[in-house]
Design an enzyme around this catalytic site. Structure first.
Site, mmCIF file in Angstrom:
data_model
loop_
_atom_site.group_PDB
_atom_site.id
_atom_site.type_symbol
_atom_site.label_atom_id
_atom_site.label_comp_id
_atom_site.label_asym_id
_atom_site.label_seq_id
_atom_site.Cartn_x
_atom_site.Cartn_y
_atom_site.Cartn_z
ATOM 1 N N ASP A 35 0.811 -1.216 0.000
ATOM 2 C CA ASP A 35 0.000 0.000 0.000
ATOM 3 C C ASP A 35 0.843 1.264 0.000
ATOM 4 O O ASP A 35 2.043 1.223 0.236
ATOM 5 C CB ASP A 35 -0.834 0.044 1.284
ATOM 6 C CG ASP A 35 -1.973 -0.939 1.253
ATOM 7 O OD1 ASP A 35 -2.349 -1.346 0.152
ATOM 8 O OD2 ASP A 35 -2.472 -1.279 2.344
ATOM 9 N N LYS A 57 -4.427 2.919 -2.932
ATOM 10 C CA LYS A 57 -5.665 3.489 -3.462
ATOM 11 C C LYS A 57 -5.648 4.986 -3.223
ATOM 12 O O LYS A 57 -5.339 5.439 -2.145
ATOM 13 C CB LYS A 57 -6.878 2.866 -2.758
ATOM 14 C CG LYS A 57 -7.134 1.454 -3.211
ATOM 15 C CD LYS A 57 -8.147 0.770 -2.330
ATOM 16 C CE LYS A 57 -7.514 0.303 -1.038
ATOM 17 N NZ LYS A 57 -8.441 -0.420 -0.179
ATOM 18 N N MET A 171 -6.884 8.699 10.335
ATOM 19 C CA MET A 171 -7.578 9.123 9.109
ATOM 20 C C MET A 171 -8.447 10.355 9.330
ATOM 21 O O MET A 171 -9.460 10.523 8.674
ATOM 22 C CB MET A 171 -8.474 7.984 8.580
ATOM 23 C CG MET A 171 -7.699 6.725 8.277
ATOM 24 S SD MET A 171 -8.733 5.438 7.573
ATOM 25 C CE MET A 171 -9.585 4.829 9.010
HETATM 26 N N1 SAH Z 1 -3.239 -0.134 9.581
HETATM 27 C C1 SAH Z 1 -2.703 1.179 9.806
HETATM 28 C C2 SAH Z 1 -3.751 2.258 9.686
HETATM 29 C C3 SAH Z 1 -4.327 2.414 8.304
HETATM 30 S S1 SAH Z 1 -5.478 3.726 8.184
HETATM 31 C C4 SAH Z 1 -1.990 1.215 11.172
HETATM 32 O O1 SAH Z 1 -2.164 0.301 11.970
HETATM 33 O O2 SAH Z 1 -1.236 2.163 11.415
HETATM 34 C C5 SAH Z 1 -4.452 5.045 7.647
HETATM 35 C C6 SAH Z 1 -4.223 6.043 8.749
HETATM 36 O O3 SAH Z 1 -3.212 5.585 9.616
HETATM 37 C C7 SAH Z 1 -3.733 7.387 8.289
HETATM 38 O O4 SAH Z 1 -4.786 8.195 7.828
HETATM 39 C C8 SAH Z 1 -3.131 7.934 9.548
HETATM 40 O O5 SAH Z 1 -4.118 8.405 10.417
HETATM 41 C C9 SAH Z 1 -2.534 6.689 10.164
HETATM 42 N N2 SAH Z 1 -1.104 6.547 9.880
HETATM 43 C C10 SAH Z 1 -0.505 5.560 9.189
HETATM 44 N N3 SAH Z 1 0.834 5.726 9.191
HETATM 45 C C11 SAH Z 1 1.090 6.837 9.900
HETATM 46 C C12 SAH Z 1 2.281 7.519 10.290
HETATM 47 N N4 SAH Z 1 3.487 7.083 9.919
HETATM 48 N N5 SAH Z 1 2.162 8.626 11.043
HETATM 49 C C13 SAH Z 1 0.952 9.077 11.425
HETATM 50 N N6 SAH Z 1 -0.194 8.469 11.090
HETATM 51 C C14 SAH Z 1 -0.133 7.358 10.348
#
Ligand code: SAH
Length: 503
Positions: A35, A57, A171
């Site tokens: 992703d 996406k 998000m």
């Molecule tokens: N499965 C992922 C989350 C996916 S949803 C997890 O466990 O982290 C996507 C959201 O994750 C983004 O909109 C943001 O809010 C958060 N996110 C993912 N990577 C990030 C990062 N390095 N720093 C801050 N927020 C992050």
């Protein structure tokens, strides 16, 4: 036989946060579907032969795209491939990983899940925000901020969220104002500490703090963009004392890595662990020597030598590439003793099952040459495996000693081409050189020594050892950092010490 799909959590960005199980899966994979949130350094840990398929996406029709990803994974698994589905953070935390697992189950494809470090915990942690703390936060809640709170259909219980001691919203960047207003409307205190952490665990990490009432405007003013998490609760105030990552002296510094791509990896990952951003721009590449026959012959006759000396990690690789091309292995060296220039070269040998009999204390030709003199007898044949463009220090020392050295060009370092090189250099704060050839490549890519010196002005120049530093000075560069031992780990530490001194 249907293959296996492994759902792997890539973690939030820092490759140090990938699990050992995740690393193993990436090394074994035939195909990797990944992703947008998977960081480049994590992807770089996968085996070179793995096919990498980007299935990120961006807006558009999610449902179709999601179905398409699932179909493609299932098809590849049915081909008997080892498929890795690599997702940012943890696959079962807002990653649609469970949906994909359901699709696999429905299709009768076996799968396993390797959890990852979720950004919900890691981004706050790297910002110095604990999610629980004695006295002020005895639980935390993780929710999606993606839903429009004004919609009556919202599945979120906003009054419950408003009461959470620590609330982490993923998000939610695009809806910060709506989300924070909804929390306030449902009873959360306007002055509750709040923070937004963007690019958590990465060299580009940014954290904006404020109150629940101000954070949307604060984040907007700071230009915060996704991916970011919102954290609300008293524990956010601990950041004042606990922010550690951004305090690191190398945090956010952009470091030019000029060594060949393959060897750049471990260096780049050490830089990331210190919060620095490696800009990999190889100035040279490693390839076969102009005439490969002497090296081939030497490999065939390796057991006839008393000693075999490896003058670099690349020389070890070249030696075993030649051996393996002949369907042979380490036994081909017979009883020959083995000498390695420094620990990294010795480590490369260990990977092929050979423990060097002599490892020079420092990784210089002078050191390995002098240490050999004490061990090699007059008249003994010594095979020296090095770079075509290498210096002949060891050869000369052994010859003077009465031994019979045979020097062989194992590989040749060639200048790389990179049309964007000057632009990459301009973006960097620190330039690193790990061999004379990287210095020469740097100058040549920029169009000569004068242009190289001009491009380096105002930047920190770091060289792996004194010989590289001499070459850099000859090219007109001012050298700021040379570590005491000549390894990239020592170079990173020396850079950190230098950055701390000049901060
Ligand atoms: N499965 C992922 C989350 C996916 S949803 C997890 O466990 O982290 C996507 C959201 O994750 C983004 O909109 C943001 O809010 C958060 N996110 C993912 N990577 C990030 C990062 N390095 N720093 C801050 N927020 C992050």
């Amino acid at each position: 036989m249907a293959g296996l799909v492994t759902l792997v959590g890539a973690g939030p960005g820092d490759p140090a946060l990938l699990t050992i199980g995740g690393l193993h899966a990436l090394r074994e994979a035939d195909v990797i579907f990944y992703d947008a949130l998977v960081s480049e350094p994590v992807l770089a840990l996968a085996s070179d032969r793995a096919e990498r398929v980007y299935v990120g996406k961006r807006g558009g029709d999610h449902a179709t795209a999601q179905g398409e990803i699932e179909e493609r994974m299932i098809a590849r698994a049915r081909d008997g491939k080892r498929v890795v589905r690599l997702k940012g953070g943890d696959p079962f935390v807002f990653g649609r990983g469970a949906e994909e697992a359901q699709a696999l189950h429905a299709a009768g494809i076996a799968f396993t899940v390797i959890p990852g470090v979720t950004s919900a915990i890691a981004a706050p942690a790297y910002a110095g925000i604990p999610l629980t703390h004695r006295g002020c936060a005895s639980s935390f809640t993780v929710a999606t901020g993606h839903e429009d709170p004004s919609k009556s259909a919202s599945s979120l219980d906003w009054s419950a969220l408003a009461k959470a001691p620590t609330l982490v919203l993923l998000m939610g960047v695009e809806r910060l104002a709506a989300v924070t207003n909804a929390l306030i409307a449902h009873g959360a205190g306007r002055t509750t500490p709040a923070a937004v952490v963007q690019d958590g665990t990465r060299p580009t990490q940014r954290c904006v703090t404020g109150t629940l009432a101000s954070i949307a405007a604060d984040a907007g003013a700071a230009g915060i963009v996704p991916p970011a998490v919102l954290v609300v609760g008293e524990a956010v105030a601990l950041r004042r004392e606990l922010r550690w990552f951004e305090r690191g002296p190398l945090f956010g510094k952009r470091v030019l890595v000029t060594r060949p791509a393959l060897q750049a990896r471990s260096f780049a990952s050490a830089l990331l662990t210190h919060g620095a951003e490696p800009i990999v721009a190889p100035t040279v590449s490693i390839g076969p020597p102009d005439d490969p026959r002497p090296a081939q012959r030497a490999v065939d006759e390796a057991s006839g030598f008393s000693w075999i000396v490896f003058l670099s990690f690349n020389a070890v690789d070249a030696f075993f590439d030649l051996l393996h091309a002949r369907a042979r292995d380490a036994r081909a060296i017979g009883t020959a003793r083995v000498a390695a220039i420094g620990a990294k070269t010795a480590d490369a040998l260990t990977a092929f099952g050979i423990r060097a009999d002599l490892v020079s204390g420092r990784a210089t030709s002078e050191d390995v040459g002098h240490e050999l003199l004490a061990r090699v007898h007059k008249g003994e044949r010594v095979l020296i495996f090095g770079a075509q463009e290498g210096r002949h220090i060891v050869h000369g020392l052994l010859e003077g000693h009465g031994a019979m050295p045979v020097s062989v060009s194992a590989y040749k370092t060639r200048l790389a081409a990179d049309p964007n090189f000057a632009r990459k250099v301009a973006r960097c704060d620190i330039l690193t050189f790990t061999s004379g050839s990287t210095v020469r490549g740097f100058a040549s890519l920029l169009g000569g020594n004068e242009a190289a010196a001009a491009a380096a002005r105002g930047k920190v120049v770091a060289c792996i050892g004194p010989i590289t530093a001499d070459e850099a000075r000859e090219a007109g560069l001012r050298v700021d950092v040379v570590p005491d031992s000549f390894t990239t780990d020592a170079l990173v530490e020396a850079l950190e010490a230098h950055a701390a001194d000049t901060a």
